[in-house]
Design a protein around this motif. Structure first.
Motif, PDB file in Angstrom:
ATOM      1  N   MET A  53      -7.345  79.941  70.497  1.00 32.71           N
ATOM      2  CA  MET A  53      -8.453  80.226  69.724  1.00 32.71           C
ATOM      3  C   MET A  53      -9.759  79.352  70.000  1.00 32.71           C
ATOM      4  O   MET A  53     -10.734  79.851  70.311  1.00 32.71           O
ATOM      5  CB  MET A  53      -8.350  80.346  68.356  1.00 32.71           C
ATOM      6  N   ARG A  54      -9.277  78.218  70.542  1.00 33.24           N
ATOM      7  CA  ARG A  54     -10.387  77.292  70.850  1.00 33.24           C
ATOM      8  C   ARG A  54     -11.078  77.591  72.046  1.00 33.24           C
ATOM      9  O   ARG A  54     -12.092  77.231  72.387  1.00 33.24           O
ATOM     10  CB  ARG A  54      -9.700  75.962  70.694  1.00 33.24           C
ATOM     11  N   PRO A  61      -6.857  86.743  69.020  1.00 29.21           N
ATOM     12  CA  PRO A  61      -5.369  87.317  68.868  1.00 29.21           C
ATOM     13  C   PRO A  61      -5.896  88.956  68.223  1.00 29.21           C
ATOM     14  O   PRO A  61      -4.958  89.915  68.830  1.00 29.21           O
ATOM     15  CB  PRO A  61      -4.686  86.479  67.934  1.00 29.21           C
ATOM     16  N   LEU A  62      -6.742  88.843  67.484  1.00 24.13           N
ATOM     17  CA  LEU A  62      -7.008  90.271  66.783  1.00 24.13           C
ATOM     18  C   LEU A  62      -7.653  91.401  67.794  1.00 24.13           C
ATOM     19  O   LEU A  62      -7.261  92.316  67.922  1.00 24.13           O
ATOM     20  CB  LEU A  62      -8.102  90.182  65.546  1.00 24.13           C
ATOM     21  N   ASP A 106      -4.411  72.327  61.376  1.00 21.25           N
ATOM     22  CA  ASP A 106      -5.743  72.528  62.089  1.00 21.25           C
ATOM     23  C   ASP A 106      -6.561  73.667  62.007  1.00 21.25           C
ATOM     24  O   ASP A 106      -5.896  74.696  62.334  1.00 21.25           O
ATOM     25  CB  ASP A 106      -5.210  71.857  63.380  1.00 21.25           C
ATOM     26  N   PRO A 107      -7.790  73.774  61.343  1.00 24.72           N
ATOM     27  CA  PRO A 107      -8.180  74.988  61.131  1.00 24.72           C
ATOM     28  C   PRO A 107      -8.545  75.725  62.286  1.00 24.72           C
ATOM     29  O   PRO A 107      -8.795  77.059  62.339  1.00 24.72           O
ATOM     30  CB  PRO A 107      -9.558  74.638  60.231  1.00 24.72           C
ATOM     31  N   GLU A 108      -8.742  75.364  63.465  1.00 24.99           N
ATOM     32  CA  GLU A 108      -8.962  75.808  64.685  1.00 24.99           C
ATOM     33  C   GLU A 108      -7.968  76.338  65.445  1.00 24.99           C
ATOM     34  O   GLU A 108      -8.118  76.800  66.537  1.00 24.99           O
ATOM     35  CB  GLU A 108     -10.106  74.943  65.674  1.00 24.99           C
ATOM     36  N   ARG A 109      -6.575  76.144  65.140  1.00 19.44           N
ATOM     37  CA  ARG A 109      -5.284  76.569  65.640  1.00 19.44           C
ATOM     38  C   ARG A 109      -4.706  77.784  65.220  1.00 19.44           C
ATOM     39  O   ARG A 109      -4.816  77.914  64.099  1.00 19.44           O
ATOM     40  CB  ARG A 109      -4.434  75.264  65.913  1.00 19.44           C
ATOM     41  N   CYS A 110      -4.408  78.695  66.070  1.00 21.88           N
ATOM     42  CA  CYS A 110      -3.498  79.720  65.440  1.00 21.88           C
ATOM     43  C   CYS A 110      -2.009  79.256  65.309  1.00 21.88           C
ATOM     44  O   CYS A 110      -1.444  79.037  66.361  1.00 21.88           O
ATOM     45  CB  CYS A 110      -3.679  81.074  66.429  1.00 21.88           C
ATOM     46  N   TYR A 111      -1.623  79.523  64.064  1.00 16.18           N
ATOM     47  CA  TYR A 111      -0.275  79.157  63.971  1.00 16.18           C
ATOM     48  C   TYR A 111       0.677  80.572  63.700  1.00 16.18           C
ATOM     49  O   TYR A 111       2.025  80.371  63.687  1.00 16.18           O
ATOM     50  CB  TYR A 111       0.017  78.414  62.594  1.00 16.18           C
ATOM     51  N   VAL A 112      -0.022  81.573  63.825  1.00 17.69           N
ATOM     52  CA  VAL A 112       0.752  82.758  63.438  1.00 17.69           C
ATOM     53  C   VAL A 112       1.236  83.178  64.854  1.00 17.69           C
ATOM     54  O   VAL A 112       0.619  83.216  65.841  1.00 17.69           O
ATOM     55  CB  VAL A 112      -0.165  83.866  62.895  1.00 17.69           C
TER      56      VAL A 112
END
Lengths: 125, 728
Positions: B165-166, B171-172, B200-206
């Motif tokens: 995402m950074r 992903p959407l 980490d708010p800027e990382r995608c964990y999903v």
């Protein structure tokens, strides 16, 4: 994005306006953490949100988890715009409690039992 | 933030263009190589896609036409022709110009852009009426996809990496794109989302498990993720056995209407004779069906035996390497250089104080600094590949202009050289290749008459040799006419008419300034144009040139270059109170010079070294230092182009690895000093260039104005040393 925290009698209502995107993710995290720390009940109002990306969704989910763990209530309040709901649906968050709302309902309690449900059948809204 | 990404795109695009260029040229040689077509197509697709993503709309639109043309090729509707290759190469130049424009350098011409677009369109339009003969394609209306393709279910597992995402990917949006391929069911896995405090708010964990029902193939699905393959984990697998579908149908991707059309056509007319591969093994290569059927065969070949979505370029190096501006690296190396100097001072102090503890620490620091310096130099090392590959285009264009058939072969492209050396290597190599092409290589008729293959070869090679790299440019042309060169040199007064010259000495005359420009000697011997430019650039790099040539067989020019320019291994010597560094690479040995030896030679500046007479230059005299010679002096014997020479100094202090500092603009005219270095005690030592010292000495000797010249250089050197000492 703009986040407004309104406190009243142990309830903290976080009003989120504008685009909730990666650019404002750090800010959203701070707001949610602040709200979690200050109240026993957390209401997140997405009525004026205009966009929602994965970073925002996972933050809402994490906030929900944090509230559940500490026995606090977490709700998505306000009329969630159809677009936001579509976003949740598209991201496969439909069985995720925070998104399991009808747009009509003003405030929905989270059902911890449905967490981890494996069904991928789309739910009607 | 956007600018940073744009910059990253521009840099990436430039890399892709280099690769694309060599692929195109290779394609020109092997016009039926489908893998190459696939590679070209994908490179274009990447430029178009990421260009559009970062707002280079004009560029994306332009590349789109180019991509279309190669899509046609992939679909066997267009054959690779010189026209297409040349047009594509011009288009690459235009893309380069557009990228330059984006960084505020120059302006891309819109007319050229339109002209190329029109030409490309014309080329692709032609295909509608003149298809490749092997695949007669009747004009069939485009059938809806569903009618010709069996839909099947694909399990797509997508797990974004930490930086997805950074890097601006969403992903959407990717899933939205997947939805365009067919029905998509999505399940998000949230188990990896950490507690909100640690998140980490800027990382995608999903991560997602998706089921896609589509007529498109794995290739088309993977294409959706084409820009994030480095940044995520992706698996694409067929869910279950579908009703046997023609292979062609599966590869028809809605991404491109042309591909879809080809799929449709193939399904209707082509009738693949071979059943589809077992669905359980997605990595199986497509069957060698009729040509029309392999619409994306080349593309999928690249993915063969690899997880879907991973592409050929995705070597582990790619995924883990980072891009750093060269200037930052230079600063880093500079700092390490300073550290080396300070470390030398520390060591000096430690030894003087005779404090074992400090000495121990200093030695430890020395070990670390040495390692650090080696590593930092290593970082600057780049394979020579890109430099070599760049010449493919030059050779191709020149061959066309000169109506010669020339093939460029490359060897040792992985040899690594310091970036600054590589940067300065372009010009001399270009001159040498031009010379080979223009004068060395004969016309096809001449070659045939001489019983040679009509197609000539230019061979570029690089290899390590000690602390140097040898780069050679060899052609199989006519060779150099040594007699003619000699004649010309005598005529110009460069050598005496009765001089005894070896062949290599004769060839090196070509490098003399002014040798080439005065008269055209190309018809006799070839070579000449810009050779002294080559010599000068190579000397600037502290390198040497060697020319070998055999009449009728060819010429090889070998450049000997140092691995790096930043550091030099040298011997520290002293004359009076002045320190000098002589490069170790050229130094052969040190011998003692006593008064007795001098007497034996009758005061002549020659020494007898094991029977060999070696002339020497006394630095004390050369630099006009006070005449108070010590009893014993040292001769440093060095190998130069003019033969072995000695340099007489007072004392040899030992080996010294130094970081070279430039003397600066004011002392540019001082030729015999290649730089300076700061010693441990803070004094400045000048780094001598034995080659030029000898040349200067010989020159002043022959001209007879030795004293005057010496005075001049002495002043300049003295001045330089003074200035360096003052500035340090």
């Amino acid at each position: 994005m703009q986040a407004t925290l309104e406190q009243s009698a142990g309830v903290c209502r976080v009003r989120l306006q504008g685009d909730l995107s990666i650019a404002s993710a750090a800010e959203l995290k701070a707001s949610l953490l602040g709200a979690l720390a200050s109240a026993t009940e957390l209401q997140v109002d997405l009525a004026e949100a205009t966009a929602l990306d994965i970073t925002a969704m996972q933050l809402l989910w994490a906030a929900n988890e944090a509230a559940r763990r500490s026995g606090h209530a977490f709700t998505l309040a306000g009329n969630i715009p159809e677009e936001m709901l579509l976003g949740f649906r598209e991201a496969g968050f439909e069985n995720i409690p925070i998104a399991q709302l009808s747009p009509k309902s003003n405030s929905t309690l989270i059902d911890p039992n449905s967490i981890g449900s494996n069904s991928i059948e789309p739910k009607p809204y | 933030m956007t600018d940073k990404f744009k910059q990253a795109f521009i840099e990436e695009a430039r890399d892709i263009l280099v690769e694309l260029e060599s692929s195109l040229l290779e394609l020109n040689e092997n016009r039926t190589d489908r893998e190459l077509v696939g590679r070209v197509f994908r490179a274009m697709h990447t430029i178009k896609g990421s260009g559009g993503m970062f707002g280079f709309d004009k560029l994306a639109a332009f590349v789109h036409n180019l991509e279309n043309a190669f899509d046609e090729v992939l679909n066997n509707r267009l054959a690779v022709s010189s026209e297409l290759v040349n047009l594509s190469l011009s288009a690459l130049d235009q893309i380069k110009a557009m990228l330059q424009e984006a960084v505020g350098q120059g302006q891309a011409s819109d007319e050229v852009c339109q002209d190329l677009t029109a030409k490309l369109r014309r080329l692709t339009e032609k295909t509608e009426t003149t298809a490749v003969p092997a695949t007669p394609l009747p004009p069939v209306p485009v059938a809806p996809l569903a009618a010709v393709t069996e839909t099947r279910e694909w399990a797509v597992h997508f797990r974004p990496g930490a930086d997805l995402m950074r890097n601006g990917a969403d992903p959407l949006l990717l899933m939205r794109e997947l939805r365009q391929l067919g029905d998509l069911r999505v399940k998000a896995s949230l188990t990896e989302i950490p507690p909100i405090g640690e998140l980490d708010p800027e990382r995608c964990y999903v991560s997602w498990d998706m089921v896609l029902t589509t007529g498109a193939g794995a290739e088309a699905i993977a294409d959706v993720f084409i820009f994030v393959t480095d940044l995520c984990e992706l698996t694409i697998e067929p869910m279950k056995e579908a009703t046997p579908a023609p292979v062609v149908a599966q590869v028809a991707a809605p991404i491109s209407p042309v591909t879809a059309l080809a799929g449709a056509l193939a399904a209707l007319g082509g009738k693949p004779a071979i059943p589809p591969p077992p669905m359980a093994s997605p990595s199986a290569s497509p069957p060698p069906g009729p040509k029309a059927a392999g619409s994306k065969a080349a593309g999928s070949k690249a993915v063969e035996s690899k997880p879907w979505g991973r592409r050929q370029s995705d070597t582990p190096d790619n995924a883990t390497s980072i891009r750093v501006p060269a200037a930052k690296l230079d600063q880093f190396v500079d700092l390490v250089g300073e550290l080396v100097t300070v470390q030398a001072r520390l060591f000096d102090i430690a030894v003087r104080r005779e404090d074992p503890e400090v000495v121990a620490v200093s030695e430890e620091i020395e070990r670390l600094t040495t390692a650090l310096r080696e590593k930092s130099i290593g970082i600057r090392m780049l394979p020579i590949r890109a430099t070599f590959e760049r010449f493919r285009r030059l050779v191709h264009d020149l061959a066309r202009d000169l109506h010669k058939e020339v093939e460029l072969t490359i060897e040792g492209a992985e040899t690594e050289l310091d970036k600054s050396v590589l940067d300065q290597l372009n010009d001399p190599m270009m001159h040498l290749i031009r010379n080979s092409m223009d004068h060395g290589i004969e016309s096809a008729e001449k070659r045939r008459a001489a019983g040679k293959r009509p197609g000539a070869t230019i061979h570029l090679s690089a290899r390590h040799s000690g602390a140097s790299v040898l780069i050679s440019i060899a052609d199989d042309g006519g060779g150099i006419d040594a007699a003619a060169v000699r004649e010309r040199a005598v005529e110009k007064g460069l050598v005496a008419a009765d001089a005894q010259l070896s062949e290599s000495q004769i060839f090196s005359l070509i490098l003399a300034p002014g040798f080439s420009t005065a008269r055209q000697i190309t018809d006799v011997s070839g070579r000449g144009v810009g050779m002294d430019v080559v010599r000068r650039s190579v000397e600037m790099l502290r390198g040497g040139i060697e020319i070998t040539s055999k009449p009728g067989i060819g010429t090889t020019v070998t450049l000997r270059l140092p691995l790096t320019l930043a550091i030099i291994d040298g011997l520290l010597v002293r004359v009076e109170r002045a320190y000098f560094v002589l490069p170790l690479a050229t130094t052969l040995e040190c011998i003692e010079l006593t008064r007795k030896d001098i007497e034996k030679a009758n005061g002549k500046h020659v020494a007898n070294v094991r029977g060999e007479i070696i002339p020497y230059i006394r630095l004390r005299e050369y630099f006009n230092m006070p005449e108070k010679r010590p009893e014993r002096e040292q001769i440093m014997v060095a190998e130069t182009e003019e033969g072995r020479f000695g340099f007489v100094v007072d004392e040899v202090l030992g080996d010294h690895q130094t970081v070279i500092k430039n003397l600066g603009r004011f002392y540019r005219q001082v030729e015999m000093v290649s730089g300076a270095t700061i010693l441990g005690n803070g004094t400045v030592a000048l780094i001598l260039d034995p080659q030029r010292l000898v040349r200067d000495a010989l020159r002043t000797m022959t001209v007879g104005s030795r004293a005057g010249a010496r005075e001049k250089s002495r002043l300049a050197v003295k001045e330089a040393a003074g200035a360096m000492a003052a500035s340090s």
